[in-house]
Design a protein around this motif. Structure first.
Motif, PDB file in Angstrom:
ATOM      1  N   UNK B  48       0.836  -1.201   0.000  1.00 27.28           N
ATOM      2  CA  UNK B  48       0.000   0.000   0.000  1.00 27.28           C
ATOM      3  C   UNK B  48       0.872   1.254   0.000  1.00 27.28           C
ATOM      4  N   UNK B  49       1.928   1.200   0.801  1.00 26.87           N
ATOM      5  CA  UNK B  49       2.836   2.351   0.875  1.00 26.87           C
ATOM      6  C   UNK B  49       3.498   2.607  -0.468  1.00 26.87           C
ATOM      7  N   UNK B  50       4.005   1.545  -1.070  1.00 27.68           N
ATOM      8  CA  UNK B  50       4.684   1.685  -2.362  1.00 27.68           C
ATOM      9  C   UNK B  50       3.731   2.278  -3.401  1.00 27.68           C
ATOM     10  N   UNK B  51       2.491   1.857  -3.302  1.00 23.59           N
ATOM     11  CA  UNK B  51       1.500   2.353  -4.250  1.00 23.59           C
ATOM     12  C   UNK B  51       1.214   3.836  -4.006  1.00 23.59           C
ATOM     13  N   UNK B  52       1.079   4.195  -2.744  1.00 23.79           N
ATOM     14  CA  UNK B  52       0.824   5.599  -2.405  1.00 23.79           C
ATOM     15  C   UNK B  52       1.949   6.507  -2.881  1.00 23.79           C
ATOM     16  N   UNK B  53       3.161   5.967  -2.862  1.00 18.74           N
ATOM     17  CA  UNK B  53       4.310   6.758  -3.306  1.00 18.74           C
ATOM     18  C   UNK B  53       4.439   6.761  -4.830  1.00 18.74           C
ATOM     19  N   UNK B  54       3.556   6.020  -5.479  1.00 20.14           N
ATOM     20  CA  UNK B  54       3.567   5.925  -6.947  1.00 20.14           C
ATOM     21  C   UNK B  54       4.818   5.206  -7.466  1.00 20.14           C
ATOM     22  N   UNK B  55       5.317   4.287  -6.657  1.00 18.31           N
ATOM     23  CA  UNK B  55       6.481   3.516  -7.091  1.00 18.31           C
ATOM     24  C   UNK B  55       6.048   2.231  -7.804  1.00 18.31           C
ATOM     25  N   UNK B  56       4.810   1.836  -7.590  1.00 17.87           N
ATOM     26  CA  UNK B  56       4.262   0.672  -8.276  1.00 17.87           C
ATOM     27  C   UNK B  56       2.845   0.986  -8.752  1.00 17.87           C
ATOM     28  N   UNK B  57       2.446   0.303  -9.814  1.00 19.78           N
ATOM     29  CA  UNK B  57       1.046   0.361 -10.256  1.00 19.78           C
ATOM     30  C   UNK B  57       0.504  -1.065 -10.188  1.00 19.78           C
ATOM     31  N   UNK B  58      -0.798  -1.202 -10.280  1.00 12.27           N
ATOM     32  CA  UNK B  58      -1.380  -2.536 -10.102  1.00 12.27           C
ATOM     33  C   UNK B  58      -2.329  -2.898 -11.231  1.00 12.27           C
ATOM     34  N   UNK B  59      -2.494  -4.179 -11.407  1.00 10.84           N
ATOM     35  CA  UNK B  59      -3.518  -4.679 -12.314  1.00 10.84           C
ATOM     36  C   UNK B  59      -3.945  -6.059 -11.848  1.00 10.84           C
TER      37      UNK B  59
END
Lengths: 113, 113
Positions: B48-59
């Motif tokens: 969740x943190x990595x996503x919030x930092x925009x370091x990862x995207x998801x699918x």
DNA sequence: ACAAGATACCTTGTATTGCAAGGTATCTTT
DNA sequence: AAAGATACCTTGCAATACAAGGTATCTTGT
């Protein structure tokens, strides 16, 4: 310097410095501050912990340039703990480097997209 | 494995694994668990943190062997961050090793007793 | 003599992070 | 239908680093 990285290593660093010579908290801060940031708010609770674990013992020494200093001395126990910490540290670093090298044995399953 | 040592490195480790191939949380745990312990209770908040930092995207990808998987993919931003983390990690390790070697430039003052 | 600054000790409260424990849903196998 | 693996998630706790603040001592400058 990133705060989180230091977690768990400062005990070891302090013990390593004390393995060379007895020292007191204020001096430990200035010694360690040469390479890594560490502040007084960190050192005092930390030294209390080391003392509670019986890894260091203390003695007071009057100073000619300020208030008395509380010197910390590594105990035999502390020396053993330092060696143990060193081992764990080396293993940990080795494993992280392994992961960074692309290490964690890529599973045989291809990722989509 | 000592919990505290991992602090701050797990983000980097996850990003490093994702740099090789997209993956999903459950798989990341099993991959990383080969060398270092990491549990599900750790990975989900972390992702969740990595996503919030925009370091990862998801699918999302449907699986034939269970519920759908939420794949994580390293962003350009994440790739840059990984490089930055690597540098900091290396500097940090170098400094700790320096201290362990007896490094922090022993002050010119002899300790009593 | 007094103020300022360095030395040296300490505590409190906050932020971050890893993790155990627990919960839900899906799919396969028995 | 039941059991087990896969896969997602949250809550509450513990550990630790640190900023901010506080006290006392000793030296130096004025």
């Amino acid at each position: 310097m990133k705060t989180q990285l230091k977690k768990g290593t400062l005990d070891m660093c302090v013990l390593a410095v004390l393995a060379q010579a007895d020292s007191y908290a204020y001096e430990l801060v200035s010694k360690l501050s040469q390479g890594m940031d560490i502040s007084e708010g960190t050192i005092y609770p930390l030294m209390r912990r080391l003392q509670n674990e019986l890894w260091v013992s203390t003695y007071l020494v009057e100073s000619s340039s300020g208030p008395s200093r509380k010197y910390y001395k590594l105990t035999d126990n502390g020396r053993r703990e330092l060696e143990s910490m060193r081992r764990e540290w080396q293993e940990f670093v080795a494993e992280v480097e392994n992961v960074l090298r692309g290490g964690p044995a890529a599973m045989t399953e291809e990722a989509p997209q």
